[in-house]
Write a protein that holds these residues in place. Sequence first.
Motif, PDB file in Angstrom:
ATOM      1  N   LYS A   1       0.831  -1.203   0.000  1.00  0.00           N
ATOM      2  CA  LYS A   1       0.000   0.000   0.000  1.00  0.00           C
ATOM      3  C   LYS A   1       0.868   1.256   0.000  1.00  0.00           C
ATOM      4  CE  LYS A   1      -2.992   2.626   3.140  1.00  0.00           C
ATOM      5  NZ  LYS A   1      -3.667   2.609   4.477  1.00  0.00           N
ATOM      6  N   TRP A   2       1.874   1.284   0.870  1.00  0.00           N
ATOM      7  CA  TRP A   2       2.765   2.442   0.935  1.00  0.00           C
ATOM      8  C   TRP A   2       3.484   2.657  -0.394  1.00  0.00           C
ATOM      9  CZ3 TRP A   2       5.411   1.184   6.283  1.00  0.00           C
ATOM     10  CH2 TRP A   2       4.494   1.464   7.320  1.00  0.00           C
TER      11      TRP A   2
ATOM     12  N   ASN B   1       2.599   1.645  -3.454  1.00  0.00           N
ATOM     13  CA  ASN B   1       1.686   2.068  -4.516  1.00  0.00           C
ATOM     14  C   ASN B   1       1.201   3.504  -4.320  1.00  0.00           C
ATOM     15  OD1 ASN B   1       1.884  -0.368  -5.879  1.00  0.00           O
ATOM     16  ND2 ASN B   1       0.157  -1.291  -4.791  1.00  0.00           N
ATOM     17  N   ASN B   2       1.017   3.913  -3.058  1.00  0.00           N
ATOM     18  CA  ASN B   2       0.638   5.308  -2.793  1.00  0.00           C
ATOM     19  C   ASN B   2       1.727   6.254  -3.257  1.00  0.00           C
ATOM     20  OD1 ASN B   2      -1.838   4.679  -1.695  1.00  0.00           O
ATOM     21  ND2 ASN B   2      -1.204   4.918   0.438  1.00  0.00           N
ATOM     22  N   TRP B   3       2.985   5.877  -2.970  1.00  0.00           N
ATOM     23  CA  TRP B   3       4.110   6.718  -3.384  1.00  0.00           C
ATOM     24  C   TRP B   3       4.217   6.752  -4.907  1.00  0.00           C
ATOM     25  CZ3 TRP B   3       8.582   4.966  -5.991  1.00  0.00           C
ATOM     26  CH2 TRP B   3       9.541   5.960  -6.209  1.00  0.00           C
TER      27      TRP B   3
ATOM     28  N   LYS C   1       1.910   6.469  -7.087  1.00  0.00           N
ATOM     29  CA  LYS C   1       0.809   7.233  -7.679  1.00  0.00           C
ATOM     30  C   LYS C   1       0.843   8.712  -7.346  1.00  0.00           C
ATOM     31  CE  LYS C   1      -2.450   3.350  -7.644  1.00  0.00           C
ATOM     32  NZ  LYS C   1      -3.671   2.795  -6.992  1.00  0.00           N
ATOM     33  N   THR C   2       1.165   9.007  -6.068  1.00  0.00           N
ATOM     34  CA  THR C   2       1.031  10.396  -5.596  1.00  0.00           C
ATOM     35  C   THR C   2       2.327  11.028  -5.076  1.00  0.00           C
ATOM     36  OG1 THR C   2       0.526   9.791  -3.285  1.00  0.00           O
ATOM     37  CG2 THR C   2      -1.305   9.776  -4.856  1.00  0.00           C
TER      38      THR C   2
ATOM     39  N   ALA D   1       3.370  10.427  -2.162  1.00  0.00           N
ATOM     40  CA  ALA D   1       3.204  10.509  -0.703  1.00  0.00           C
ATOM     41  C   ALA D   1       4.028   9.414  -0.008  1.00  0.00           C
ATOM     42  CB  ALA D   1       1.731  10.352  -0.342  1.00  0.00           C
TER      43      ALA D   1
ATOM     44  N   PRO E   1       4.965   7.218   3.634  1.00  0.00           N
ATOM     45  CA  PRO E   1       4.280   6.735   4.836  1.00  0.00           C
ATOM     46  C   PRO E   1       4.755   7.460   6.083  1.00  0.00           C
ATOM     47  CG  PRO E   1       5.972   5.177   4.182  1.00  0.00           C
ATOM     48  CD  PRO E   1       5.904   6.217   3.097  1.00  0.00           C
TER      49      PRO E   1
END
Length: 345
Positions: free
Chosen positions: A332-333, A335-337, A339-340, A342, A344
């Motif tokens: 999750k961390w 894929n968030n990074w 995409k965005t 961001a 953790p």
Amino acid sequence: MKGVLLVNLGSPDSPTAKDVKPYLDEFLMDKYVIDVPWLLRAFLVRGIILRKRPEESAHAYQKIWWPEGSPLIVISKKVHELVKEQAEVPVALAMRYGKPSIETGLKELHDKGVTDVLLFPLYPQYAMASTMTIEKLAEEIRAKQFLGMKLTNVPAFYNNPDYIDALANSIKKGLEGFEYDQLVFSYHGIPERHVRKTDATKSHKKFTTDVMCCTPGTPAAEFCYRTHCYETTRLVVEKLGLPADKYYQTFQSRLAGDKWLEPYTDVEINKMPAKGIKNIAVVTPAFVADCLETLEEIGMRADEDFKENGGENFKAIPCLNDDPQWVGVLSKWINNWAKTGALPN
């Protein structure tokens, strides 16, 4: 193109003195581990420590070695494969010491066309001898060999809700069916001076057992390993709803000659039976994968010493290892990074 490099501590190639010696040399000669001038470090490590330690460490490794190899390496590879299945960008694996190296990991990503790397030290709490040394070496290699590559460092995730939830749930599972008097949170120890060296505010003067040395969220706490450990414990205890008399925090694996963070795990555990604490469980949140320090130092030696001092039942709770929730959190961390951008935190 983005990619991720997961980095853990590392392990010797085999549990023999022949292979343990070069591994220990690389580890102990790291200026962020034994932070003294090179000549003194070389004298201590190569002139004294490496004369006996390889044989002793090899014996310890032999007791925990798996048929597939070093537990730390085997577990890290399992996690790596599972994360790759869920990640939307290339993910490589490296070790700070031993194989596969950080250089190898960066080259693997470079050869896949990755120019933007998320450097992911697998340490929840920030320390000079763990997170910092990975960041420094990775940047050194990047500057020499991969000039077109950008590195982004993952911040310490000791207080991240996803991590705390995964850790708390793994502890809860580890405690199922075990009646304990106290749960011991045992973190890897470091010299007190390491905390001072990573504090840009220079506000760390004196350490008092069980008292926070700085306030979480302040500049002084940003790289304070001690505060990170206490905050991890506090958040997990809160999540599990543990009363104050059911848990205790300690630090393990100290070396002689320096003032290390206290209280010491072995000292405190050995005193517990005399206080009527006969049944204990021990969790090691400074590690996300079981290794020599968790399997042998805690799972074997601490267990034996506790019982020799009058203890009755001892439970070493496994690290997060390849727990599905933990793998999901890492993915999750990442894929968030991807995409965005961001991180953790």
